[in-house]
Write a protein that holds these residues in place. Structure first.
Motif, short mmCIF file in Angstrom:
data_model
loop_
_atom_site.label_atom_id
_atom_site.label_comp_id
_atom_site.label_asym_id
_atom_site.label_seq_id
_atom_site.Cartn_x
_atom_site.Cartn_y
_atom_site.Cartn_z
N TYR A 219 0.82 -1.21 0.00
CA TYR A 219 0.00 0.00 0.00
C TYR A 219 0.86 1.27 0.00
O TYR A 219 0.60 2.22 0.72
CB TYR A 219 -0.96 0.01 1.19
CG TYR A 219 -1.80 -1.24 1.30
CD1 TYR A 219 -2.87 -1.46 0.43
CD2 TYR A 219 -1.50 -2.20 2.25
CE1 TYR A 219 -3.62 -2.64 0.51
CE2 TYR A 219 -2.25 -3.36 2.35
CZ TYR A 219 -3.31 -3.58 1.48
OH TYR A 219 -4.05 -4.73 1.56
N SER A 220 1.87 1.27 -0.89
CA SER A 220 2.71 2.46 -1.05
C SER A 220 2.62 2.96 -2.48
O SER A 220 2.54 2.17 -3.44
CB SER A 220 4.17 2.13 -0.73
OG SER A 220 4.99 3.24 -1.03
N ASN A 221 2.65 4.27 -2.66
CA ASN A 221 2.61 4.89 -3.98
C ASN A 221 4.01 5.18 -4.52
O ASN A 221 4.14 5.79 -5.58
CB ASN A 221 1.81 6.20 -3.93
CG ASN A 221 0.32 5.95 -3.79
OD1 ASN A 221 -0.22 4.99 -4.34
ND2 ASN A 221 -0.35 6.82 -3.04
N LEU A 222 5.04 4.75 -3.79
CA LEU A 222 6.39 4.98 -4.30
C LEU A 222 6.63 4.13 -5.54
O LEU A 222 7.02 4.64 -6.60
CB LEU A 222 7.42 4.64 -3.22
CG LEU A 222 7.54 5.65 -2.08
CD1 LEU A 222 8.49 5.12 -1.00
CD2 LEU A 222 8.05 7.00 -2.60
N GLY A 223 6.42 2.87 -5.42
CA GLY A 223 6.56 1.99 -6.57
C GLY A 223 8.00 1.72 -6.97
O GLY A 223 8.95 2.31 -6.42
N ALA A 224 8.17 0.85 -7.95
CA ALA A 224 9.49 0.42 -8.41
C ALA A 224 10.31 1.58 -8.95
O ALA A 224 11.54 1.59 -8.84
CB ALA A 224 9.36 -0.68 -9.46
N ARG A 225 9.65 2.56 -9.52
CA ARG A 225 10.38 3.69 -10.09
C ARG A 225 11.16 4.48 -9.04
O ARG A 225 12.09 5.22 -9.36
CB ARG A 225 9.44 4.65 -10.82
CG ARG A 225 8.43 5.33 -9.88
CD ARG A 225 7.60 6.38 -10.59
NE ARG A 225 6.64 7.02 -9.70
CZ ARG A 225 6.08 8.20 -9.95
NH1 ARG A 225 6.40 8.87 -11.05
NH2 ARG A 225 5.21 8.73 -9.11
N ALA A 226 10.77 4.33 -7.78
CA ALA A 226 11.41 5.11 -6.71
C ALA A 226 12.67 4.45 -6.18
O ALA A 226 13.45 5.10 -5.46
CB ALA A 226 10.43 5.31 -5.56
N ILE A 227 12.91 3.16 -6.55
CA ILE A 227 14.09 2.48 -6.00
C ILE A 227 15.36 3.20 -6.44
O ILE A 227 15.60 3.41 -7.63
CB ILE A 227 14.13 1.01 -6.47
CG1 ILE A 227 12.88 0.27 -5.97
CG2 ILE A 227 15.40 0.32 -5.95
CD1 ILE A 227 12.77 -1.15 -6.52
N GLY A 228 16.18 3.61 -5.48
CA GLY A 228 17.41 4.32 -5.77
C GLY A 228 17.23 5.81 -5.95
O GLY A 228 18.22 6.56 -6.05
N ASP A 229 16.00 6.27 -6.01
CA ASP A 229 15.73 7.70 -6.16
C ASP A 229 16.04 8.40 -4.82
O ASP A 229 16.11 7.78 -3.77
CB ASP A 229 14.27 7.92 -6.55
CG ASP A 229 14.04 9.27 -7.23
OD1 ASP A 229 14.99 10.08 -7.23
OD2 ASP A 229 12.92 9.50 -7.72
N VAL A 230 16.22 9.72 -4.90
CA VAL A 230 16.58 10.47 -3.69
C VAL A 230 15.60 11.64 -3.50
O VAL A 230 15.29 12.37 -4.45
CB VAL A 230 18.01 11.03 -3.79
CG1 VAL A 230 18.33 11.87 -2.54
CG2 VAL A 230 19.02 9.88 -3.92
N THR A 231 15.14 11.76 -2.28
CA THR A 231 14.31 12.91 -1.89
C THR A 231 14.75 13.37 -0.50
O THR A 231 15.83 12.97 -0.04
CB THR A 231 12.80 12.58 -1.93
OG1 THR A 231 12.06 13.78 -1.71
CG2 THR A 231 12.43 11.52 -0.93
N THR A 232 13.96 14.17 0.17
CA THR A 232 14.37 14.69 1.48
C THR A 232 13.49 14.14 2.60
O THR A 232 12.38 13.63 2.37
CB THR A 232 14.28 16.22 1.51
OG1 THR A 232 12.91 16.61 1.35
CG2 THR A 232 15.16 16.84 0.43
N VAL A 233 13.98 14.30 3.82
CA VAL A 233 13.19 13.92 5.00
C VAL A 233 11.88 14.68 5.02
O VAL A 233 10.81 14.12 5.29
CB VAL A 233 14.00 14.19 6.29
CG1 VAL A 233 13.11 14.11 7.52
CG2 VAL A 233 15.16 13.21 6.41
N LYS A 234 11.94 15.96 4.69
CA LYS A 234 10.73 16.79 4.68
C LYS A 234 9.67 16.22 3.75
O LYS A 234 8.49 16.08 4.13
CB LYS A 234 11.08 18.22 4.28
CG LYS A 234 9.88 19.15 4.17
CD LYS A 234 10.32 20.54 3.70
CE LYS A 234 9.09 21.44 3.52
NZ LYS A 234 9.51 22.80 3.06
#
Length: 449
Positions: free
Chosen positions: A268-283
């Motif tokens: 139940y996450s909207n991150l998905g496979a495309r997010a693997i290795g991606d970088v964002t912030t704590v905020k």
């Protein structure tokens, strides 16, 4: 001899001079207001010559004894005091004994924080020392008059014990302030206790379908309504309040976070496979965790903060213990159903109370929508799951939750007349019902505050 001899004439002249001298002394003494003292001189030896009553011409007058002074031979004086050498200091018997200093009165067993339904009674047994028949007063504070008023008086038994029975004044208000006064005794000082606060909760029945519920005033932590408040239940995504609190306490908002496969593929996450290795912030991950309640974002924060989910869960439970949560055991950072995972309505209110003191947390949960872009250019747009935010005046957050095991849950923050009231419903049978249950709690706040 018919004529006086020259010797006789001389003696006669001297005697006349002595009388004149004595009279002068008497007159002088009278003028000064002092008693006259006479000294009579006998001619010849006292043994064979009786006193003639004639004052000795040059004999000094002895000093009159001081009034009330004891006589030299130790006889009692006229006022009954003992004899002996004359002294201006009073005797030991004349000095009153100093009274013994009073000791402090102590009270044990006094309960200074009391919560009770109006259908009940309040009794509190205390022990007073020094013991004996001591008078004990229960006083109620009148805020309008700014005065304490005695509402009940009791007497301890000889062992110093007494059961205080609070008058019904407390049933009529949400909170009342009392104090205990133990009156002074012959050997003990008066005692005045610190304030005893009585909180009256469940002043009326609230019709709820939620299995557990709580209303807590945020500044004091006082509970004013409770339904099964300490029953541990699966609590779904309300868990994420603790996840966000720890992430805020241990990270900078601008800190970069690399999304792991474990986080991106969480149920139940909207991150998905495309997010693997991606970088964002704590905020950005905090907004994603708290608004749309994304499980993968919560997992990413946990791994970034503690290195692993297991280590982060240990931090969650330790923090819960610090906050006084006694019916809480976390098994994940997102709240998906796991054996042993759960919390209580009261504990969740405690967590929300502390989390809302963090300005960033309070700002995020009071936000309806948010959008961010990752380092790879992936965009995420989200909206809050809190359907009361922006539609019900005074609502300031906080967090929804749902699983089959937990039912529909909501922890809310309601600003009313300058104070914040935390509402919690757990186990409502439907999403609509949790909002109805929450609104019923808001009506209670409006009615009594």
């Amino acid at each position: 001899m018919i004529g006086e001899s020259s010797m006789d004439k001389t003696v006669s002249a001297l005697m006349r001079c002595g009388v004149a001298f004595a009279l002068s002394a008497v007159l002088a003494a009278g003028a000064l207001g002092a008693p006259a003292a006479f000294a009579y001189a006998a001619e010849g030896n006292a043994a064979d010559t009786p006193a003639t009553g004639t004052p000795a011409p040059d004999a000094p007058a002895p000093e009159a004894p001081a009034p009330d002074a004891p006589s030299a031979d130790g006889d009692a004086t006229a006022d009954g005091s003992g004899g002996g050498a004359a002294s201006n200091s009073p005797s030991a018997d004349d000095v009153p004994a100093k009274p013994a200093a009073k000791v402090a009165t102590k009270v044990s067993g006094l309960n200074r924080t009391i919560s009770k339904k109006p259908s009940g009674t309040i009794k509190d047994t205390i022990k007073v020392s020094p013991a004996g028949k001591r008078t004990v007063q229960l006083q109620l504070y009148n805020g309008a008059a700014k005065k304490w008023k005695t509402r009940a008086t009791f007497t301890t038994n000889r062992a110093g014990k007494v059961t205080l029975k609070y008058p019904a004044d407390w049933k009529k208000k949400n909170t009342t302030k009392w104090r205990v006064v133990v009156k002074a005794a012959d050997t003990a000082k008066q005692y005045v206790s610190k304030t005893v606060q009585v909180t009256t909760y469940n002043r009326s029945t609230v019709k709820l379908k939620a299995k557990s519920a709580v209303i807590m005033e945020a500044s004091t932590g006082q509970v004013f309504y409770a339904k099964a408040p300490d029953t541990k239940r699966q609590n779904a995504s309300t868990t994420k309040m603790m996840t966000a609190l720890l992430a805020l306490e241990r990270n900078k908002l601008s800190a970069p976070v690399a999304i792991t496969k474990q986080a991106a593929t969480t149920d139940y996450s909207n991150l998905g496979a495309r997010a693997i290795g991606d970088v964002t912030t704590v905020k950005n991950l905090l907004y994603m965790t708290l608004l749309p309640s994304d499980n993968g974002a919560a997992e990413a924060l946990a791994i970034h903060t503690a290195g692993s989910e297991k280590a982060f869960v240990a931090l969650m439970n330790a923090r819960a213990k610090e906050l006084g949560c006694t019916h809480t055991s976390f098994k994940s950072p997102h709240g998906l159903t796991r054996k042993g995972h759960g919390s209580s309505a009261r504990d969740l209110a405690k967590i929300a109370r502390v989390a809302l003191k963090n300005r960033t947390f309070a700002k995020i949960v009071n936000t309806k929508s948010y959008r961010f872009t990752t380092s790879r250019g992936n965009s995420y747009t989200m909206k809050t799951t809190n359907k009361l935010l922006g539609k019900t005046a005074g609502i300031r957050g906080v967090k929804t939750g749902y699983t089959d095991a937990a039912g529909h849950c909501f922890v809310g923050a309601f600003k009313y007349k300058g104070k914040t009231y935390l509402t919690v419903v757990l186990g409502s049978p439907s999403s609509d019902q949790r909002w109805s249950d929450t609104k019923a709690l808001l009506k209670y706040v409006k009615k009594y505050f």
